[in-house]
Design a protein around this motif. Sequence first.
Motif, PDB file in Angstrom:
ATOM      1  N   UNK A   1       0.771  -1.247   0.000  1.00 51.06           N
ATOM      2  CA  UNK A   1       0.000   0.000   0.000  1.00 51.06           C
ATOM      3  C   UNK A   1       0.801   1.295   0.000  1.00 51.06           C
ATOM      4  N   UNK A   2       2.123   1.249  -0.063  1.00 52.55           N
ATOM      5  CA  UNK A   2       2.871   2.490  -0.246  1.00 52.55           C
ATOM      6  C   UNK A   2       2.394   3.155  -1.532  1.00 52.55           C
ATOM      7  N   UNK A   3       2.266   4.473  -1.489  1.00 47.38           N
ATOM      8  CA  UNK A   3       1.727   5.200  -2.631  1.00 47.38           C
ATOM      9  C   UNK A   3       2.797   6.108  -3.206  1.00 47.38           C
ATOM     10  N   UNK A   4       3.384   5.693  -4.302  1.00 45.56           N
ATOM     11  CA  UNK A   4       4.325   6.516  -5.047  1.00 45.56           C
ATOM     12  C   UNK A   4       4.421   5.945  -6.452  1.00 45.56           C
ATOM     13  N   UNK A   5       5.044   6.675  -7.352  1.00 46.11           N
ATOM     14  CA  UNK A   5       5.097   6.237  -8.737  1.00 46.11           C
ATOM     15  C   UNK A   5       5.781   4.906  -8.929  1.00 46.11           C
ATOM     16  N   UNK A   6       6.839   4.662  -8.146  1.00 50.05           N
ATOM     17  CA  UNK A   6       7.571   3.402  -8.295  1.00 50.05           C
ATOM     18  C   UNK A   6       6.720   2.226  -7.830  1.00 50.05           C
ATOM     19  N   UNK A   7       6.085   2.346  -6.659  1.00 45.61           N
ATOM     20  CA  UNK A   7       5.306   1.218  -6.134  1.00 45.61           C
ATOM     21  C   UNK A   7       4.158   0.863  -7.069  1.00 45.61           C
ATOM     22  N   UNK A   8       3.499   1.869  -7.622  1.00 41.83           N
ATOM     23  CA  UNK A   8       2.374   1.606  -8.510  1.00 41.83           C
ATOM     24  C   UNK A   8       2.838   0.975  -9.817  1.00 41.83           C
ATOM     25  N   UNK A   9       3.981   1.426 -10.326  1.00 38.80           N
ATOM     26  CA  UNK A   9       4.525   0.836 -11.551  1.00 38.80           C
ATOM     27  C   UNK A   9       4.960  -0.603 -11.307  1.00 38.80           C
TER      28      UNK A   9
ATOM     29  N   UNK B   1      -2.882  22.904 -10.351  1.00 37.85           N
ATOM     30  CA  UNK B   1      -2.812  21.634  -9.623  1.00 37.85           C
ATOM     31  C   UNK B   1      -1.372  21.166  -9.492  1.00 37.85           C
ATOM     32  N   UNK B   2      -1.054  20.667  -8.298  1.00 35.03           N
ATOM     33  CA  UNK B   2       0.189  19.916  -8.070  1.00 35.03           C
ATOM     34  C   UNK B   2      -0.191  18.587  -7.445  1.00 35.03           C
ATOM     35  N   UNK B   3       0.404  17.500  -7.926  1.00 32.39           N
ATOM     36  CA  UNK B   3       0.197  16.170  -7.351  1.00 32.39           C
ATOM     37  C   UNK B   3       1.565  15.553  -7.104  1.00 32.39           C
ATOM     38  N   UNK B   4       1.802  15.135  -5.873  1.00 31.79           N
ATOM     39  CA  UNK B   4       3.081  14.495  -5.589  1.00 31.79           C
ATOM     40  C   UNK B   4       3.455  14.616  -4.126  1.00 31.79           C
ATOM     41  N   UNK B   5       4.607  14.083  -3.822  1.00 33.23           N
ATOM     42  CA  UNK B   5       5.097  14.103  -2.451  1.00 33.23           C
ATOM     43  C   UNK B   5       5.526  15.515  -2.079  1.00 33.23           C
ATOM     44  N   UNK B   6       5.218  15.899  -0.846  1.00 34.73           N
ATOM     45  CA  UNK B   6       5.597  17.225  -0.362  1.00 34.73           C
ATOM     46  C   UNK B   6       6.913  17.096   0.390  1.00 34.73           C
TER      47      UNK B   6
ATOM     48  N   UNK C   1      -1.324  15.450  -2.060  1.00 33.71           N
ATOM     49  CA  UNK C   1      -0.151  14.729  -1.598  1.00 33.71           C
ATOM     50  C   UNK C   1       0.161  15.061  -0.153  1.00 33.71           C
ATOM     51  N   UNK C   2       1.159  14.392   0.356  1.00 33.80           N
ATOM     52  CA  UNK C   2       1.564  14.588   1.743  1.00 33.80           C
ATOM     53  C   UNK C   2       3.073  14.408   1.824  1.00 33.80           C
ATOM     54  N   UNK C   3       3.626  14.737   2.962  1.00 32.98           N
ATOM     55  CA  UNK C   3       5.060  14.581   3.129  1.00 32.98           C
ATOM     56  C   UNK C   3       5.591  15.492   4.213  1.00 32.98           C
TER      57      UNK C   3
ATOM     58  N   UNK D   1      -5.076  19.045   0.113  1.00 30.26           N
ATOM     59  CA  UNK D   1      -6.148  18.051   0.294  1.00 30.26           C
ATOM     60  C   UNK D   1      -5.613  16.678   0.681  1.00 30.26           C
ATOM     61  N   UNK D   2      -4.303  16.533   0.849  1.00 32.23           N
ATOM     62  CA  UNK D   2      -3.745  15.257   1.281  1.00 32.23           C
ATOM     63  C   UNK D   2      -3.637  14.252   0.162  1.00 32.23           C
ATOM     64  N   UNK D   3      -3.410  13.003   0.538  1.00 28.95           N
ATOM     65  CA  UNK D   3      -3.253  11.913  -0.428  1.00 28.95           C
ATOM     66  C   UNK D   3      -4.627  11.494  -0.948  1.00 28.95           C
ATOM     67  N   UNK D   4      -4.750  11.386  -2.258  1.00 30.24           N
ATOM     68  CA  UNK D   4      -5.990  10.934  -2.887  1.00 30.24           C
ATOM     69  C   UNK D   4      -5.697   9.733  -3.767  1.00 30.24           C
TER      70      UNK D   4
END
Length: 384
Positions: free
Chosen positions: A12-20, A203-208, A237-239, A255-258
């Motif tokens: 369940x880690x949420x980042x581009x690498x984990x999803x790929x 819009x920005x989406x990603x790790x903070x 995103x969050x961080x 708005x946090x992680x979506x």
Amino acid sequence: MRIAYVTETYPPELNGVSLTVDRTVRHLRERGHEVELIRPRQPGESACDDDAEWRTSGFPIPMYPDLRFGVASSAALQQRFERTRPQLVHAATQGPLGRAAVRAACALDLPATSDFRTNFHAYSHHYGLGWLEPVVYEYLRRFHNQTQRTFVPTRSVRDELARAGFRRLAVVGRGVDTEHFSPKKRSAALRAQWDCGDAPVLLYVGRLAAEKNVPLALCAFDAVRTRLPAAQMVVVGDGPMRRRLEAQFPAARFVGVLRDEVLAQHYASADLFLFPSLTDTFGNVTLEALASGLPVVAYDQAAAAEYVDDCDSGLLVTPGDERAFVAAACSLAWQHEYLASVRPRARAASLRARWDDVLLHFETQLAETVCALEPESAGEACVA
């Protein structure tokens, strides 16, 4: 093929690498390959150690407590590979677990491949550890040069690494789910919630985190508001930097992680995507934004250099030129009444990145590595 797939990040880690990684493992299994997944166990997960999966010990990464690195000795991995007999070992990440897996593969004369996904060496500057950059870069070079192929996401990354002495590089891009991320997900209700009216939403989406250069996107938003005070900025995103950024830029909406449908709606309901990172080797969010019909403002590198047509589906600026980045964001936002005509072109740019094509190419590269490896080349790689 029997493939040992080693990664230190996985849902369940949420980042581009984990999803790929998750998508890649599912693809290989659906194609009939035997994939044994080796990864750290996440908090709350049960133990698992069978031929299909081994969840090793893991510890939080310093400054990234929600991410983990895996721990397993090369001897333990060697014993496992002697039992499961993979035809190839693939290291998706470059941490201790990936390193131990590559060493075990070398000890058994098994072909090994790797992914270059993250510019870890560039992160050091953002945490006051710039002196570490050459040390980390040398580690990465030695790590990847032990494998028979290193897969990179873009041609520009390949050329940069080749100049730095990385060998046996192969370009395997990234894809995007153009059904999930689509302009059709645009939500009038969400825009009403943002209270933006006819004003543009950035819009920005990603790790903070420091290495993502998020303050530049927010500074660009502040500049946009000097002429368009009704403009909105949504940060997904969050961080570790979230609290500081919320205090510094109170006009932005954090708005946090979506995930899933809500994330797709946020993309499609915005008007302009800002991607200020200088450290990403690709940036999956760029493709997600394009697929959602958003023109992109980004530096001329990574995914943006491959898929954004400058002055057509977005604006590209010289890497590191912060004034040009802010000016580009202002230029598009201040002409937001014309952005609707850009949305189809942004969408069209994303259609060139099909996951099916990317994953089939990766699968073919793995098969070629298994078939083409000669004993002498394996020995040369393992002593590099």
